[in-house]
Write a protein that holds these residues in place. Structure first.
Motif, short mmCIF file in Angstrom:
data_model
loop_
_atom_site.label_atom_id
_atom_site.label_comp_id
_atom_site.label_asym_id
_atom_site.label_seq_id
_atom_site.Cartn_x
_atom_site.Cartn_y
_atom_site.Cartn_z
N ASN A 1 47.58 38.96 50.58
CA ASN A 1 47.69 37.75 49.77
C ASN A 1 47.81 36.51 50.64
N LYS B 1 41.56 43.55 43.55
CA LYS B 1 42.13 42.25 43.21
C LYS B 1 43.61 42.38 42.82
N PHE C 1 39.97 32.84 45.73
CA PHE C 1 40.22 34.07 46.48
C PHE C 1 39.90 35.29 45.63
N ASN C 2 40.28 35.25 44.36
CA ASN C 2 40.01 36.36 43.46
C ASN C 2 38.51 36.60 43.31
N ARG D 1 50.89 34.84 37.61
CA ARG D 1 50.40 35.47 38.83
C ARG D 1 51.26 36.69 39.15
N GLN E 1 42.81 27.70 44.33
CA GLN E 1 42.57 28.51 45.52
C GLN E 1 42.75 29.99 45.23
N ARG E 2 43.75 30.32 44.40
CA ARG E 2 43.97 31.73 44.06
C ARG E 2 42.79 32.27 43.26
N ASN E 3 42.25 31.46 42.35
CA ASN E 3 41.09 31.89 41.59
C ASN E 3 39.87 32.06 42.49
N SER F 1 45.62 38.66 43.61
CA SER F 1 44.83 37.48 43.27
C SER F 1 44.52 37.39 41.78
N TYR G 1 45.12 33.30 50.95
CA TYR G 1 45.41 31.87 50.83
C TYR G 1 44.70 31.09 51.94
#
Length: 414
Positions: free
Chosen positions: A343, A314, A383-384, A334, A379-381, A319, A347
């Motif tokens: 990355n 991660k 993806f993480n 971030r 969205q980043r969370n 992420s 997204y």
């Protein structure tokens, strides 16, 4: 020579020649050599390493400022650990050996060797990916670069058309992919200026559409295009218009080549990626198709020992958030240092997963309602979270299961 990895090698590479330095565990320079970038030079390097105790079972680790090229490919054979040192990091280490900030290629090789001697634990060796994974990496990155290049040229063409040929933009707007479609490029080649476009006959327009491979609705599209081109538009002076038309034709040639390259590389990815053992697991995740899944595999590789845990993956993808604390002040932001390709793929992955997975959609909605996340942060969370699930599935050879991945979100949605 009996040893427990007490000798370290540093290589300062260049286009035609390389400088090699070997140091022992005490920092003593054992050997240095200037080699050429060819098969003869590689043999000299391997011979030099063998003279100082390099064996197949206990190879000498090597530090170099690149992760690509034939030299790296030669060094990566067998069990040897090859460390790709960031040039900026190497420059900081150089100050430890020379306060005058002098720079030389032999000196840089010596610095690289000492980086391994003192801080090898703080640097990550190149992963031991399979040949198929490395081939997918080459194809996926090339396809991504070709896609970006195609979009860049298309943007240049669009900007140029706005200066003297807005009718073309209006004519191609209803078509998906717009200027990148073969029909649009054929029309632009047949009529590089608005004046010539207005004089096109129905037969000429239909012929251009047929050359582009269109088979349906040719007569309807031809009538629509002629109506747009014959409308009342402002014009540049004739000489300027013709010059801009020549510039536009040059961009059309570049865009055609970029579209062909992107399509050919996409086909190559479609052939290579499904052959990989991890492809089935990756494709089981919502939002990941062949092209995007290949980009994810290209960046994480198939060396499952590369990351100690999911947190490492991660952080590598950028992420996971990073905490900055100093005194009484603390902030969570971030990451800026990350694998940009992974990355970017993340997204797109999260964006697609929201539509393809009810659990992912409910997760993003909950992040916005309960935590006040904006869309990009949600969205980043996501993806993480899904990256951690991918790590688990790859480690345990399991497919993605919606009920297992989002039990709370699915229950709340129900």
């Amino acid at each position: 020579m009996g040893r427990n990895i007490l000798i370290y090698c540093g290589i300062d590479w260049a286009e035609r020649t390389h400088d090699v330095a070997l140091v022992d565990d005490g920092g003593q320079l054992l050997a240095k050599r200037h080699i050429t970038d060819d098969a003869a030079g590689y043999k000299i390097l391997l011979g030099l390493l063998a003279e100082h105790g390099d064996t197949e079972e206990n190879p000498i680790p090597v530090a170099i400022e690149t992760s690509r090229g034939l030299l790296v490919a030669v060094l990566r054979t067998g069990k040897r650990k090859v460390f790709a040192i960031n040039p900026m990091a190497a420059a900081r280490y150089r100050d430890r050996h020379s306060v005058s900030r002098k720079k030389s290629d032999p000196g840089d090789a010596f610095v690289l060797a000492n980086i391994l001697r003192t801080d090898m634990h703080a640097h990550r060796p190149l992963p031991q990916d399979s040949d198929l994974a490395r081939a997918v990496t080459v194809l996926a990155r090339a396809q991504q670069d070709a896609t970006w290049n195609r979009q860049q040229i298309a943007n240049q063409l669009r900007s140029l058309l706005r200066e003297y040929y807005p009718a073309a933009l209006v004519a191609f707007e209803p078509w998906k992919n717009g200027l990148c479609r073969s029909e649009a490029l054929e029309i632009l080649k047949a009529a590089p200026t608005p004046s010539r476009a207005a004089s096109l006959t129905r037969t000429q327009v239909q012929a251009a559409l047929k050359r582009a491979g269109r088979q349906r609705g040719i007569a309807t599209q031809a009538d629509r295009l002629r109506e747009v081109f014959r409308a009342d538009w402002a014009h540049q002076p004739p000489a300027v218009e013709d010059a801009l038309g020549q510039q536009m034709l040059a961009l059309v040639v570049q865009l055609e080549a970029a579209c062909t390259a992107a399509d050919n590389l996409a086909k190559a990815v479609e052939e290579a990626f499904p052959q990989h053992p991890d492809a089935e697991i990756i494709l089981s995740f919502p939002g990941l198709g062949v092209q995007l899944g290949a980009r994810v595999l290209a960046e994480i590789g198939d060396d499952h020992t590369r990351f100690a845990d999911a947190r490492g993956l991660k952080a590598y993808a950028g992420s996971s958030p990073i905490t900055r604390a100093s005194g009484k002040k603390s902030s969570i932001t971030r990451r800026w240092v990350k694998n940009d390709r992974l990355n970017h793929a993340g997204y797109l992955w999260a964006f697609s997963a929201i539509t393809a997975s009810p659990g992912a959609k409910a997760h993003c909605r909950r992040r916005g309602d309960d935590h006040g996340d904006w869309h990009a942060a949600g969205q980043r969370n996501l993806f993480n979270r899904m990256l951690g699930q991918l790590y688990h599935c790859l480690q345990h050879r399991e497919l993605f299961v919606e009920q297992t991945a989002f039990p709370i979100e699915l229950a709340a949605a129900a």
